[in-house]
Scaffold this active site. Structure first.
Site, short mmCIF file in Angstrom:
data_model
loop_
_atom_site.label_atom_id
_atom_site.label_comp_id
_atom_site.label_asym_id
_atom_site.label_seq_id
_atom_site.Cartn_x
_atom_site.Cartn_y
_atom_site.Cartn_z
N HIS A 155 0.85 -1.20 0.00
CA HIS A 155 0.00 0.00 0.00
C HIS A 155 0.88 1.24 0.00
O HIS A 155 1.96 1.26 0.60
CB HIS A 155 -1.00 -0.01 1.16
N ASP A 215 5.89 2.91 7.04
CA ASP A 215 4.62 2.24 6.76
C ASP A 215 3.88 3.07 5.71
O ASP A 215 3.30 4.09 6.05
CB ASP A 215 3.81 2.12 8.04
N GLU A 254 -5.24 1.72 2.22
CA GLU A 254 -5.07 0.60 3.16
C GLU A 254 -5.33 1.06 4.58
O GLU A 254 -5.92 0.36 5.39
CB GLU A 254 -3.67 0.00 3.04
N GLU A 255 -4.85 2.26 4.90
CA GLU A 255 -4.84 2.73 6.29
C GLU A 255 -6.24 3.03 6.84
O GLU A 255 -6.41 3.24 8.02
CB GLU A 255 -3.95 3.98 6.43
N ASP A 276 4.33 -5.26 3.75
CA ASP A 276 3.98 -4.17 4.65
C ASP A 276 4.94 -4.20 5.83
O ASP A 276 5.84 -5.04 5.88
CB ASP A 276 2.51 -4.33 5.11
N HIS A 328 3.27 4.23 12.65
CA HIS A 328 2.30 5.33 12.55
C HIS A 328 2.73 6.59 13.30
O HIS A 328 1.96 7.54 13.40
CB HIS A 328 0.88 4.91 13.00
CO CO Z 1 -0.23 1.35 8.70
ZN ZN Z 2 0.92 -0.55 6.49
#
Ligand code: CO
Ligand code: ZN
Length: 337
Positions: free
Chosen positions: A68, A170, A201-202, A224, A311
């Site tokens: 992603h 990420d 995706e998030e 990922d 994150h």
């Molecule tokens: Co993420």
């Molecule tokens: Zn991710």
């Protein structure tokens, strides 16, 4: 500076919160364009790159590798009369990561996240945070941003002791892995190979499913990041550390990976000598789940880059894990799947 860090910096500089992936998609397309026979963008904004097999079309397998390309971000919900912006998170943001962190909007406007002092610090909720863009009042603020505008972290990055630290590992580092595999593909391939850089995706794996539905892959592997268990006083022990090699996903909160994909990755590890770790993640999910359940079902697995502080604006991973993930994935794709 390592090649990995160089590539990461290029990808991390591009704007791309969930649903607003245009910037990062253009960056990736400009790097990947020449390596594929077809490069298209689907309705949700995922970038689909296809390298056609040489062979009889009916017998050709379709292998889908995905990463992603979106990142968590912020969306402005309201601007108050003093020019402070209220926001909602787009994807998973933890309030402890946000205090006095800088953000940037697509148009270049910068800001800093701060908090109301009246609630006790330990009781702070996302609603008690705001973005300060240095505007004197609402009117001045509205000349810079509007409700509905998206922002992302604006944070520095560094490479040190074989580690990379910065925002958006990420999953820009997963995108980097695919771009590294891409350069190692031979001139002709026996399977139809799809590299998909997915959108959204998030916010709940929204882009990967439709992309897989369109491709109908024979099997798929998602790349990922994953958490690590190598920090002081963690909640759960986890058998995964920075520098221990890429992690073969067994399960997470959203998926049980196909045993045949796990075996293929393990076999490639034996052949190449690339060490692997095994990921069993208690929380969180990845595109793997959406792909697995698309159409009439797809055998799907995942390879993860162990990453700390996921994150946050300062995520950390090991350069070697990224290089080894690319080597392992290349071998898997060409020989053991
Ligand atoms: Co993420
Ligand atoms: Zn991710």
């Amino acid at each position: 500076m390592s090649k990995v860090f160089e590539l990461y910096k290029t990808l991390a500089a591009a704007f791309g919160p969930s649903g607003r992936e245009d910037g990062i998609r253009e960056t990736i397309a400009s790097i990947a364009g020449n390596y594929f026979d077809e490069v298209t963008t689907d309705a949700l904004g995922s970038l689909i790159c296809r390298k056609k097999a040489v062979g009889v079309p009916e017998n050709v397998r379709k292998i889908m590798l995905t990463a992603h390309m979106d990142t968590p971000g912020f969306v402005v919900t309201y601007i108050d009369e003093h020019g402070f912006l209220r926001f909602a998170p787009v994807g998973g943001l933890f309030r402890g990561d946000l205090i006095h962190v800088q953000v940037r909007f697509a148009n270049g406007t910068r800001g800093v996240v701060s908090y109301e002092e009246k609630p006790d610090f330990k009781d702070l909720q996302m609603n008690n945070l705001f973005i300060d863009i240095g505007a004197a009042n609402k009117k001045e603020a509205e000349r810079m941003v509007k409700p509905g505008d998206f922002a992302v972290f604006d944070a520095p990055s560094f490479e040190q002791n074989g580690m990379i630290c910065g925002p958006f590992l990420d999953n820009r580092i997963g995108c980097a892995v695919l771009l590294m595999v891409m350069t190692k593909l031979p001139e002709t391939v026996k399977d139809d190979i799809y590299f998909v850089f997915t959108a959204q995706e998030e916010v709940g794996m929204r882009g990967a499913g439709p992309a897989a539905f369109a491709i109908e892959p024979t099997m798929a592997i998602a790349i990922d990041v994953t958490d690590t268990g190598d920090l002081p006083e963690q909640k759960y022990p986890m058998d995964c550390r920075l520098g221990g090699g890429p992690a073969v996903k067994i399960m997470d909160h959203s998926v049980l990976c196909a045993p045949r994909i796990r075996s293929a990755l393990e076999e490639a590890s034996l052949i190449t000598g690339v060490p692997i770790q095994h990921e069993i993640l208690r929380d969180g999910g990845t595109d793997t789940a959406a792909i697995q359940r698309s159409g009439s079902g797809v055998p799907t697995g995942a390879l993860s880059i162990p990453t700390r502080y996921v994150h946050s604006p300062s995520e950390m991973c090991a350069v070697r894990d990224v290089e080894q993930a690319a080597a392992l994935l290349t071998r898997t794709l060409l020989h053991t799947l």
